[in-house]
Design a protein around this motif. Structure first.
Motif, short mmCIF file in Angstrom:
data_model
loop_
_atom_site.label_atom_id
_atom_site.label_comp_id
_atom_site.label_asym_id
_atom_site.label_seq_id
_atom_site.Cartn_x
_atom_site.Cartn_y
_atom_site.Cartn_z
N GLY A 75 -5.21 -40.91 -16.39
CA GLY A 75 -4.13 -40.05 -16.85
C GLY A 75 -3.52 -40.47 -18.17
N LEU A 76 -4.02 -41.55 -18.77
CA LEU A 76 -3.45 -42.04 -20.03
C LEU A 76 -3.62 -41.01 -21.13
N SER A 77 -4.77 -40.34 -21.16
CA SER A 77 -5.02 -39.28 -22.13
C SER A 77 -6.02 -38.31 -21.53
N GLU A 78 -5.99 -37.11 -22.04
CA GLU A 78 -6.84 -36.07 -21.48
C GLU A 78 -8.33 -36.30 -21.78
N ASN A 79 -8.63 -36.74 -22.98
CA ASN A 79 -10.03 -36.87 -23.41
C ASN A 79 -10.37 -38.28 -23.87
N SER A 80 -9.75 -39.27 -23.27
CA SER A 80 -9.94 -40.67 -23.67
C SER A 80 -9.64 -40.86 -25.15
N ASP A 81 -8.63 -40.13 -25.64
CA ASP A 81 -8.32 -40.20 -27.07
C ASP A 81 -6.95 -40.82 -27.35
N HIS A 82 -6.44 -41.56 -26.40
CA HIS A 82 -5.20 -42.30 -26.65
C HIS A 82 -5.49 -43.28 -27.79
N PRO A 83 -4.53 -43.55 -28.66
CA PRO A 83 -4.77 -44.47 -29.78
C PRO A 83 -5.33 -45.83 -29.35
N VAL A 84 -4.90 -46.34 -28.21
CA VAL A 84 -5.43 -47.63 -27.74
C VAL A 84 -6.90 -47.47 -27.35
N GLN A 85 -7.24 -46.38 -26.70
CA GLN A 85 -8.64 -46.16 -26.33
C GLN A 85 -9.52 -46.00 -27.57
N ARG A 86 -9.03 -45.29 -28.57
CA ARG A 86 -9.80 -45.14 -29.81
C ARG A 86 -9.98 -46.48 -30.51
N ALA A 87 -8.93 -47.30 -30.53
CA ALA A 87 -9.02 -48.62 -31.16
C ALA A 87 -10.00 -49.51 -30.39
N TRP A 88 -10.02 -49.37 -29.06
CA TRP A 88 -10.94 -50.16 -28.23
C TRP A 88 -12.38 -49.88 -28.65
N VAL A 89 -12.68 -48.61 -28.88
CA VAL A 89 -14.04 -48.23 -29.29
C VAL A 89 -14.31 -48.72 -30.71
N ALA A 90 -13.36 -48.49 -31.60
CA ALA A 90 -13.55 -48.87 -33.00
C ALA A 90 -13.76 -50.37 -33.16
N GLU A 91 -13.07 -51.16 -32.36
CA GLU A 91 -13.19 -52.62 -32.46
C GLU A 91 -14.24 -53.19 -31.50
N GLN A 92 -14.93 -52.32 -30.78
CA GLN A 92 -15.98 -52.74 -29.85
C GLN A 92 -15.48 -53.84 -28.91
N VAL A 93 -14.33 -53.57 -28.29
CA VAL A 93 -13.67 -54.58 -27.46
C VAL A 93 -14.47 -54.97 -26.22
N PRO A 94 -14.89 -54.04 -25.38
CA PRO A 94 -15.45 -54.47 -24.09
C PRO A 94 -16.82 -55.12 -24.18
N GLN A 95 -17.04 -56.04 -23.27
CA GLN A 95 -18.39 -56.54 -23.03
C GLN A 95 -18.80 -55.97 -21.68
N CYS A 96 -18.40 -56.62 -20.59
CA CYS A 96 -18.76 -56.06 -19.28
C CYS A 96 -17.90 -54.85 -18.97
N GLY A 97 -16.66 -54.84 -19.46
CA GLY A 97 -15.79 -53.68 -19.30
C GLY A 97 -14.97 -53.64 -18.04
N TYR A 98 -15.18 -54.55 -17.11
CA TYR A 98 -14.50 -54.46 -15.81
C TYR A 98 -12.98 -54.49 -15.94
N CYS A 99 -12.46 -55.35 -16.76
CA CYS A 99 -11.01 -55.52 -16.88
C CYS A 99 -10.38 -54.52 -17.84
N GLN A 100 -11.18 -53.78 -18.55
CA GLN A 100 -10.68 -53.03 -19.70
C GLN A 100 -9.68 -51.93 -19.35
N SER A 101 -9.83 -51.23 -18.23
CA SER A 101 -8.84 -50.19 -17.93
C SER A 101 -7.46 -50.80 -17.73
N GLY A 102 -7.39 -51.92 -17.03
CA GLY A 102 -6.11 -52.59 -16.85
C GLY A 102 -5.57 -53.15 -18.15
#
Length: 159
Positions: A75-102
């Motif tokens: 529910g954070l954003s409709e299309n995974s386009d919250h600024p934090v989610q966009r920055a996560w993609v741009a900075e290639q943050v996740p590796q395994c990704g398990y903790c990333q939603s939290g």
């Protein structure tokens, strides 16, 4: 019967009032983006917003949040386009990704309260654990959002 709102939708759970919010979300509402990590409130994989505040859902009893507003990663954003989610993609943050939603939920709450945090405020304000150790990329993503930098997806900032 416990009633509150999840991602803008009213819900009614016929679960024991001491049921952790984590399990109500995952099992009763099929919102599986909120992850089970440690079950003790230590890791933050289960972080959601309750009335706008980041909370570890494994430690929140549904009976204690009657009438509250809960936001999950879905529910954070409709299309995974919250600024934090966009920055996560741009900075290639996740590796395994398990903790990333939290982690994303914790960062979104921090940035709402403190739009331009210092690096120290980020380090002290985000206590979620990432076993992959992506903390430097998380910090870059937070800096990106607080600076208002959009950037190209998949193109990390030059730092």
């Amino acid at each position: 019967m416990t009633r509150f709102t999840v991602n803008g939708n009213p819900v009614e759970y016929q679960l024991a009032p001491d049921t952790p919010l984590l399990w109500a979300l995952r099992d009763a509402s099929n919102l599986t983006g909120t992850k089970y990590g440690c079950g003790r409130g230590l890791c933050g994989a289960c972080t959601v917003h309750v009335d706008g505040e980041a909370r570890r859902s494994c430690q929140v009893r549904i009976g204690d949040i009657e009438g509250a507003f809960v936001t999950t990663i879905e529910g954070l954003s409709e299309n995974s386009d919250h600024p934090v989610q966009r920055a996560w993609v741009a900075e290639q943050v996740p590796q395994c990704g398990y903790c990333q939603s939290g982690m994303i939920m914790a960062v979104a709450a921090l940035l709402k309260a403190t739009p331009k945090p210092t690096d120290e405020e980020v380090r002290s304000g985000i206590t979620n654990l990432c076993r992959c150790g992506t903390y430097p990329r998380i910090l870059k993503a937070v800096r990106r959002v607080s600076a208002g930098v959009e950037g190209e997806e998949g193109q990390p900032s030059a730092e």
